[in-house]
Write an enzyme that holds these catalytic residues in place. Structure first.
Site, PDB file in Angstrom:
ATOM      1  N   GLY A  45       0.826  -1.206   0.000  1.00 17.59           N
ATOM      2  CA  GLY A  45       0.000   0.000   0.000  1.00 17.59           C
ATOM      3  C   GLY A  45       0.859   1.254   0.000  1.00 17.59           C
ATOM      4  N   HIS A  51       4.535   2.368  -7.908  1.00 17.03           N
ATOM      5  CA  HIS A  51       3.589   1.240  -7.891  1.00 17.03           C
ATOM      6  C   HIS A  51       2.682   1.286  -9.121  1.00 17.03           C
ATOM      7  CE1 HIS A  51       4.224   1.714  -3.390  1.00 17.03           C
ATOM      8  NE2 HIS A  51       4.530   0.445  -3.573  1.00 17.03           N
ATOM      9  N   GLN A  75       8.422  -9.062   7.660  1.00 17.57           N
ATOM     10  CA  GLN A  75       9.655  -8.497   7.090  1.00 17.57           C
ATOM     11  C   GLN A  75      10.151  -7.276   7.847  1.00 17.57           C
ATOM     12  OE1 GLN A  75       7.481  -7.916   3.246  1.00 17.57           O
ATOM     13  NE2 GLN A  75       8.682  -6.055   3.078  1.00 17.57           N
ATOM     14  N   GLY A 162       9.507  -3.804  -8.593  1.00 25.45           N
ATOM     15  CA  GLY A 162      10.290  -2.635  -8.979  1.00 25.45           C
ATOM     16  C   GLY A 162      11.785  -2.905  -8.848  1.00 25.45           C
ATOM     17  N   SER A 200       9.507   6.201  -3.209  1.00 28.48           N
ATOM     18  CA  SER A 200       9.392   5.195  -2.152  1.00 28.48           C
ATOM     19  C   SER A 200       8.330   5.665  -1.168  1.00 28.48           C
ATOM     20  CB  SER A 200      10.740   5.070  -1.423  1.00 28.48           C
ATOM     21  OG  SER A 200      10.563   4.448  -0.168  1.00 28.48           O
ATOM     22  N   ARG A 202       8.485   5.387   1.856  1.00 27.67           N
ATOM     23  CA  ARG A 202       9.171   5.937   3.035  1.00 27.67           C
ATOM     24  C   ARG A 202       9.668   7.373   2.815  1.00 27.67           C
ATOM     25  NH1 ARG A 202      10.842   0.196   3.905  1.00 27.67           N
ATOM     26  NH2 ARG A 202       9.944  -0.399   5.907  1.00 27.67           N
TER      27      ARG A 202
HETATM   28  O1  PAF Z   1       8.352  -4.336  -1.959  1.00 32.57           O
HETATM   29  C1  PAF Z   1       7.382  -4.453  -1.177  1.00 32.57           C
HETATM   30  O2  PAF Z   1       6.501  -3.604  -1.111  1.00 32.57           O
HETATM   31  C2  PAF Z   1       7.295  -5.685  -0.281  1.00 32.57           C
HETATM   32  O3  PAF Z   1       8.556  -6.096   0.143  1.00 32.57           O
HETATM   33  C3  PAF Z   1       6.508  -6.844  -0.922  1.00 32.57           C
HETATM   34  C4  PAF Z   1       7.206  -7.380  -2.158  1.00 32.57           C
HETATM   35  C5  PAF Z   1       5.095  -6.391  -1.275  1.00 32.57           C
HETATM   36  C6  PAF Z   1       6.402  -8.015   0.066  1.00 32.57           C
HETATM   37  O4  PAF Z   1       5.753  -7.639   1.239  1.00 32.57           O
END
Ligand code: PAF
Length: 293
Positions: A45, A51, A75, A162, A200, A202
């Site tokens: 998201g 994206h 993660q 990406g 990004s 972030r």
């Molecule tokens: O790149 C991301 O946004 C994440 O690492 C992904 C590939 C959706 C896995 O959670």
């Protein structure tokens, strides 16, 4: 004279959102009717133009496009930004509606990792080369596990990632190959702001002063790549680049030249295909970027 039409432009249709695996299976079976191909765009998201470029590429590859939105706790380390990770659900939905996406897969954490879930994918060798893995040791195990689940759940023909997360792209590609998954992982070039900063989610954390300094990363990557192409020894080009990044106020995690496919370290001068990769912190925000040499 023609009278101007009073009809309002039609609002794009919001794509269906499914939150359970049972509903996802029914929805993807429906999408796959008459052998239609499916492309998956995995996301967490907080969607930006990077994206949306993945979605546009997905639409070129396949008849149907599924976007997953899932902020994957597996993660993030306990010290990282899981709780504060930007969540922009309404804007994400509107952006995906405008691109006429077919389905949004947005499982809850309990649906993705139900009580008793205990498996984890041990990621491939390219996840153990001393780049992101050295600074975020939990990261690729979490990514590989959730991506393997997403691939199994959606069973796409294509999956779009990406190049901005270059090591992640290589990890997911190697995992899909090693596990004989019947899909093609497609890498999509990084989308940048006008001043060169890689897009990004972030970037939203950056203060105005940090945002002004952030494009240094791409400038240094470009200069280093140019110097290496001109024949300067790689170690020298990197030493200059590292100093420039630190002078601009970043705390550097790494600036490295690696083999573009295996991400293995390379000799001081080489004819191998090279990729420059960087990760550095600006205040509390960790940025990564990379370019081909
Ligand atoms: O790149 C991301 O946004 C994440 O690492 C992904 C590939 C959706 C896995 O959670």
């Amino acid at each position: 004279m023609k009278r101007a039409s009073k009809r309002k432009p039609e609002k794009p249709r919001t794509p269906p959102v499914v939150r359970t695996i049972a509903k996802l299976r029914r929805a993807t079976a429906e999408l796959r009717r008459r052998n239609a191909s499916i492309a998956l765009v995995p996301t967490m998201g907080a969607l930006h133009d990077g994206h949306l470029a993945l979605v546009r590429q997905a639409k070129r590859r396949a008849k149907r496009v599924v976007v997953s939105i899932f902020v994957n706790p597996a993660q993030f380390a306990p010290t990282e930004d899981l709780a504060s990770y930007p969540r922009t659900w309404d804007a994400d939905l509107a952006a995906l509606a405008a691109l006429d996406v077919d389905l949004i897969w947005a499982p809850t954490v309990a649906e993705m990792y139900p009580q008793g879930f205990s498996s984890r994918i041990d990621p491939p060798a390219v996840a153990k080369v001393g780049l992101e893995d050295a600074h975020r040791p939990h990261f690729f195990g979490g990514v590989a596990t959730v991506v393997a689940k997403l691939f199994t759940q959606v069973a796409p023909d294509f999956a779009m990632f990406g190049e901005k997360d270059y090591q992640q792209l290589k990890v997911v590609t190697a995992m899909a190959r090693d596990l004989d998954l019947r899909l093609k992982v497609v890498g999509v070039p990084t989308i940048r702001e006008k001043d060169g900063l890689a897009m990004s989610s972030r970037n939203a954390y950056l203060s105005a002063a940090e945002r002004a300094a952030a494009p240094t990363l791409q400038r240094v990557l470009k200069d280093c790549a140019k110097h290496i192409r001109e024949g300067r020894p790689i170690v020298d080009a990197l030493a200059v680049g590292r100093a420039q990044i630190e002078r601009a106020g970043f705390a550097l995690d790494y600036l490295e030249a690696r083999h573009a496919e295996t991400l293995a370290p390379v000799a001081a001068t080489t004819d191998e295909p090279l990729r420059l990769l960087v990760a550095a912190k600006l205040g509390k925000t960790r940025l990564i970027d990379n370019i081909a040499v």
